[in-house]
Enzyme design. Structure first.
Site, PDB file in Angstrom:
ATOM      1  N   ASP A  82      -0.033   0.538  13.735  1.00 37.47           N
ATOM      2  CA  ASP A  82       0.399   1.784  14.379  1.00 37.47           C
ATOM      3  C   ASP A  82       0.713   1.599  15.857  1.00 37.47           C
ATOM      4  OD1 ASP A  82      -2.175   1.854  15.741  1.00 37.47           O
ATOM      5  OD2 ASP A  82      -3.015   2.720  13.922  1.00 37.47           O
ATOM      6  N   GLU A 119       0.240  -8.418  11.757  1.00 37.28           N
ATOM      7  CA  GLU A 119       0.215  -7.271  10.836  1.00 37.28           C
ATOM      8  C   GLU A 119       0.830  -7.687   9.504  1.00 37.28           C
ATOM      9  OE1 GLU A 119       0.044  -4.153   8.639  1.00 37.28           O
ATOM     10  OE2 GLU A 119      -0.809  -3.912  10.655  1.00 37.28           O
ATOM     11  N   TYR A 162     -12.322  11.142  11.150  1.00 38.35           N
ATOM     12  CA  TYR A 162     -12.858  10.126  10.258  1.00 38.35           C
ATOM     13  C   TYR A 162     -14.059  10.726   9.543  1.00 38.35           C
ATOM     14  CZ  TYR A 162     -10.024   6.431  12.438  1.00 38.35           C
ATOM     15  OH  TYR A 162      -8.993   5.661  12.898  1.00 38.35           O
ATOM     16  N   ASP A 179      -8.505  -4.884  13.914  1.00 40.56           N
ATOM     17  CA  ASP A 179      -8.252  -3.461  13.665  1.00 40.56           C
ATOM     18  C   ASP A 179      -7.945  -3.269  12.182  1.00 40.56           C
ATOM     19  OD1 ASP A 179      -7.696  -0.784  13.874  1.00 40.56           O
ATOM     20  OD2 ASP A 179      -5.734  -1.061  14.807  1.00 40.56           O
ATOM     21  N   GLN A 188       0.829  -1.200   0.000  1.00 40.13           N
ATOM     22  CA  GLN A 188       0.000   0.000   0.000  1.00 40.13           C
ATOM     23  C   GLN A 188       0.868   1.256   0.000  1.00 40.13           C
ATOM     24  OE1 GLN A 188      -2.203  -0.372   3.714  1.00 40.13           O
ATOM     25  NE2 GLN A 188      -0.379  -1.258   4.644  1.00 40.13           N
ATOM     26  N   TYR A 224     -10.536   6.029  19.297  1.00 39.65           N
ATOM     27  CA  TYR A 224     -10.659   4.764  18.581  1.00 39.65           C
ATOM     28  C   TYR A 224      -9.911   3.646  19.293  1.00 39.65           C
ATOM     29  CZ  TYR A 224      -9.999   1.265  14.928  1.00 39.65           C
ATOM     30  OH  TYR A 224      -9.961   0.088  14.228  1.00 39.65           O
ATOM     31  N   GLN A 225      -8.664   3.899  19.677  1.00 33.86           N
ATOM     32  CA  GLN A 225      -7.849   2.839  20.288  1.00 33.86           C
ATOM     33  C   GLN A 225      -8.463   2.337  21.592  1.00 33.86           C
ATOM     34  OE1 GLN A 225      -5.654   2.228  18.118  1.00 33.86           O
ATOM     35  NE2 GLN A 225      -5.147   4.169  17.135  1.00 33.86           N
ATOM     36  N   ASP A 231      -0.219 -12.177   6.794  1.00 30.64           N
ATOM     37  CA  ASP A 231      -1.602 -11.911   6.419  1.00 30.64           C
ATOM     38  C   ASP A 231      -2.535 -12.505   7.477  1.00 30.64           C
ATOM     39  OD1 ASP A 231      -4.179 -13.081   5.009  1.00 30.64           O
ATOM     40  OD2 ASP A 231      -3.533 -11.371   3.821  1.00 30.64           O
ATOM     41  N   GLY A 232      -3.490 -11.699   7.956  1.00 34.05           N
ATOM     42  CA  GLY A 232      -4.383 -12.153   9.014  1.00 34.05           C
ATOM     43  C   GLY A 232      -5.193 -13.370   8.629  1.00 34.05           C
TER      44      GLY A 232
END
Length: 289
Positions: free
Chosen positions: A93, A113, A230, A162, A38, A68-69, A144-145
């Site tokens: 993050d 992640e 957001y 997340d 990305q 958010y967290q 990859d999740g």
């Protein structure tokens, strides 16, 4: 789409016949690179601190990230009687790790992640969030999740999904198959909490997801919180429990003022937990809740 022009970062979305834009005034471009997966940008803004942008979408700003967290971490943690083992999917993050490791009952956190470059960039430009990576409870898995869930033998009390928006590498994290895989990795009393988009603009996607979640889990709920940076000014959370006796809208443990201060919580408290599940009537109708 997004673009930087005349010192302003613009994030633009179109929903059917509705267009909406969010703009932040920028002082400096701190980082810009395309990873294997990305586009990654970090901006220093005038009012919101450093801003992490993935594929043109704002992921977090230093000013308001705590909302958010704290919510995506504590809604499931304080709905579970004994959350010892936690899986975080995404979260490069480090903000969710920071919040999960504060919880006194948590003994181990696995972060899965896909893009290691996000972790590197966050450690460099978002140190107050990325502090979670250095905690001794944390194990990092660069994978990859979807593949992690297919291959792991681990079982978790809590899964926090997340995920980014349903574009690019995040698209598969919104499928029924992925939620079925998460259900299998949860313990019998396990709870899942996923980033849940916007009840204003993503209600068709959310209705489909909530419907298939109800075929997988005995208890499903939707909560939300305000998020200034957001689009739409808020973010939602999909919660699913394998234990039908758990009341997702009611914290199982109430935090004292001393605990709120000790854990350095800025948004979440027990009253916020309950109120987050109080949906406006239009959302109840749209989402079938």
């Amino acid at each position: 789409m997004s673009y930087l022009e005349n010192g302003w970062f613009h994030e633009i979305h179109h929903y059917m016949d509705l267009g909406i834009s969010l703009a932040l005034e920028i002082d400096e471009v701190l980082y810009q690179e395309k990873s294997e997966y990305q586009d990654i940008q970090v901006y220093r803004s005038k009012k919101f601190g450093n801003v992490l942008v993935l594929d043109g979408l704002i992921q977090c700003t230093e000013l308001d990230e705590f909302t958010y967290q704290e919510m995506i971490a504590n809604l499931p943690l304080y709905s579970h009687p004994n959350p010892k083992k936690v899986l975080v999917i995404g979260g490069g993050d480090g903000g969710v790790l920071r919040e999960v490791t504060k919880h006194p009952l948590v003994e181990e956190v696995v972060l899965c992640e896909l893009d290691e470059k996000v972790i590197e960039v966050s450690k460099r430009f978002l140190p107050k969030m990325a502090m979670g990576f250095s905690h001794p409870k944390v194990k990092i898995c660069i994978k990859d999740g979807i593949k992690y869930l297919e291959q792991t033998d681990n079982q978790f009390d809590i899964i926090i999904n997340d995920c980014t928006d349903p574009v690019g590498p995040g698209l598969g994290l919104y499928s029924k198959k992925f939620y079925e895989q998460m259900q299998k990795v949860l313990k019998e009393d396990g709870i899942l909490c996923s980033q849940g988009e916007s009840q204003w603009f993503d209600h068709e996607l959310l209705k489909d997801m909530l419907d298939f979640c109800k075929t997988i889990f005995p208890d499903v709920a939707y909560a939300y919180a305000p998020m200034p940076t957001y689009l739409g000014g808020q973010i939602g959370f999909i919660l699913c429990s394998k234990n039908k006796d758990v009341k997702l809208g009611e914290p199982i443990r109430y935090l004292s003022e001393g605990e709120l201060d000790a854990y350095e919580l800025s948004y979440y408290n027990s009253d916020i937990h309950k109120s987050a599940f109080c949906l406006p009537q239009f959302s109840k109708r749209r989402l079938g809740l």
